[in-house]
Design an enzyme around this catalytic site. Structure first.
Site, PDB file in Angstrom:
ATOM      1  N   SER A   1      -5.468  -3.941   0.553  1.00 38.71           N
ATOM      2  CA  SER A   1      -4.332  -4.867   0.579  1.00 38.71           C
ATOM      3  C   SER A   1      -3.000  -4.172   0.305  1.00 38.71           C
ATOM      4  CB  SER A   1      -4.553  -6.032  -0.390  1.00 38.71           C
ATOM      5  OG  SER A   1      -4.799  -5.565  -1.696  1.00 38.71           O
TER       6      SER A   1
ATOM      7  N   LYS B   1      -8.870  -9.327  -0.090  1.00 35.08           N
ATOM      8  CA  LYS B   1      -8.520 -10.137   1.083  1.00 35.08           C
ATOM      9  C   LYS B   1      -7.633 -11.323   0.687  1.00 35.08           C
ATOM     10  CE  LYS B   1     -10.632  -7.680   4.158  1.00 35.08           C
ATOM     11  NZ  LYS B   1      -9.829  -6.884   5.121  1.00 35.08           N
TER      12      LYS B   1
END
Length: 393
Positions: A238, A281
């Site tokens: 990320s 995520k």
């Protein structure tokens, strides 16, 4: 071009050919999808071969399926500007940088092909340890069949850059990585350096694609995940997108687009998808919204993420139960068919195009509708219900 910059690996596109299953059209409007099974085999000529080693990046999922391809009109790179029926996706004159391609069977590769089919110039960032294998495979023609575009030509990659998106700048690289033989022979591979190299080589880009993910402890339940494993998943999966956009934003042309890849585990419980990857995520999707605001206001750049369904790529095999998830999707999704990487690639091409000029900060689901389901209809609990099923071919 700076001497330190990675030299270009030029993939020469052959003349279109005709296979038994696909007749080449002379039209300037190819379709998305990999309908061609045959290929015109070309020689790969390199002005320089990039020595390197291999990476832990996830080339997210695969297009290993033989299911029916889905065609979308697009503009060929060499086609003339002319009035066309319908709403063609025209990316001619655009340049895309796709981070995270290490082979020819993942979502990143499929996105590159769809962008190329629409006319975009393709640049690739490959994890440093994987670079040698990737470029050798390109040079020897091992990817030629999967490089075939709808018009019969082969996808051309203008340049391959070594990249490790875990490190923002040379000062962040620890000594053990610098001394690692898998990184020997490569230079300028931190995010900042790659952005600078792309600027020096090409000036600007229009499309930035993040196809990177890694969780070293992905097979561990969250309660058994170490702090280092959790933070490593966040860093590689990320924050790497935040870093890429931060360093590339100044060279993305106004009106440009960025795309990342996420997964439904960000918002639903997927047992077995551990090691902090579900958290990574979720962070990626939250960051997509915040970055859409910041990049949109400052540079008129759009930021979206695609939540793709499960596919059996080599990278996805790392979680150990990908085949089970594919079967679950087939049984429970509203559309009972296999998902192909081409469908994700085509969505990325649309989101990168002027047709999606008002779409930003969005999570776009490409999963046959599985995200909409509240229960698994294959459960024995529902055995007495008359649940509709797709007709078998």
């Amino acid at each position: 071009m700076a001497a330190a910059a990675t030299r270009i690996t030029q993939l020469l596109v052959a003349k279109p050919c005709v296979s038994a299953s696909h007749q080449t059209s002379r039209s300037s409007i190819p379709c998305f999808g990999n309908e061609t099974k045959g290929a015109s085999w070309t020689k790969l000529r390199s002005s320089s071969f990039l020595p390197a080693t291999h990476t832990f990046y996830q080339t997210c999922h695969s297009n290993a399926s033989n299911s029916k391809r889905h065609a979308v009109k697009a503009m060929a790179a060499g086609g003339d500007k002319q009035s066309l029926p319908g709403l063609p996706i025209d990316l001619r004159g655009k340049r895309a940088f796709i981070a995270g391609i290490a082979d020819d069977n993942g979502y990143g590769w499929a996105i590159a092909k769809s962008l190329a089919a629409a006319g975009a110039e393709i640049l690739v960032g490959t994890w440093v340890p994987a670079l040698n294998i990737f470029e050798t495979s390109l040079r020897r023609g091992k990817f030629d069949e999967s490089r075939v575009l709808p018009d019969g030509s082969l996808m051309e990659i203008a340049k391959v850059y070594p990249l490790d998106a875990v490190f923002d700048s040379p000062e962040d690289v620890p000594e053990d990585i610098k001394a690692n033989k898998r990184y020997a022979g490569s230079s300028n591979w931190t995010v900042k350096e790659v952005a600078e190299s792309v600027k020096q080589d090409f000036g600007s880009i229009d499309i930035l694609v993040h196809s990177l993910a890694n969780g070293p402890e992905v097979t561990k339940p969250l309660l058994e995940t170490s702090r280092n494993g959790y933070l490593a998943a966040i860093s590689a999966s990320s924050y790497s997108f935040v870093s890429l956009l931060k360093h590339f934003l100044s060279i993305i042309n106004p009106g440009g687009a960025t795309i990342s890849l996420t997964y439904i585990a960000s918002e639903r419980i997927i047992p077995g998808y551990g090691g902090g990857m579900s958290s990574a995520k979720a962070a990626l999707e939250s960051d997509t919204q915040v970055l859409a605001f910041e990049a949109g206001r400052k540079h008129n750049v759009r930021v979206n993420t695609i939540s793709a369904g499960p596919l059996g790529s080599r990278a996805a095999k790392a979680i150990g139960f990908i085949d089970m998830m594919i079967n679950y999707s087939l049984e429970n999704a509203p559309l009972q068919k296999e998902l192909t990487a081409d469908e994700v690639g085509n969505t990325a091409a649309f989101l990168s195009s002027p047709l999606a000029s008002a779409i930003t900060g969005a999570v776009v689901y490409v999963d046959n509708g599985l995200n909409a389901m509240g229960v698994g209809v294959d459960s024995p609990v529902f055995r007495d219900l008359d649940i509709p099923r797709a007709p078998k071919n």
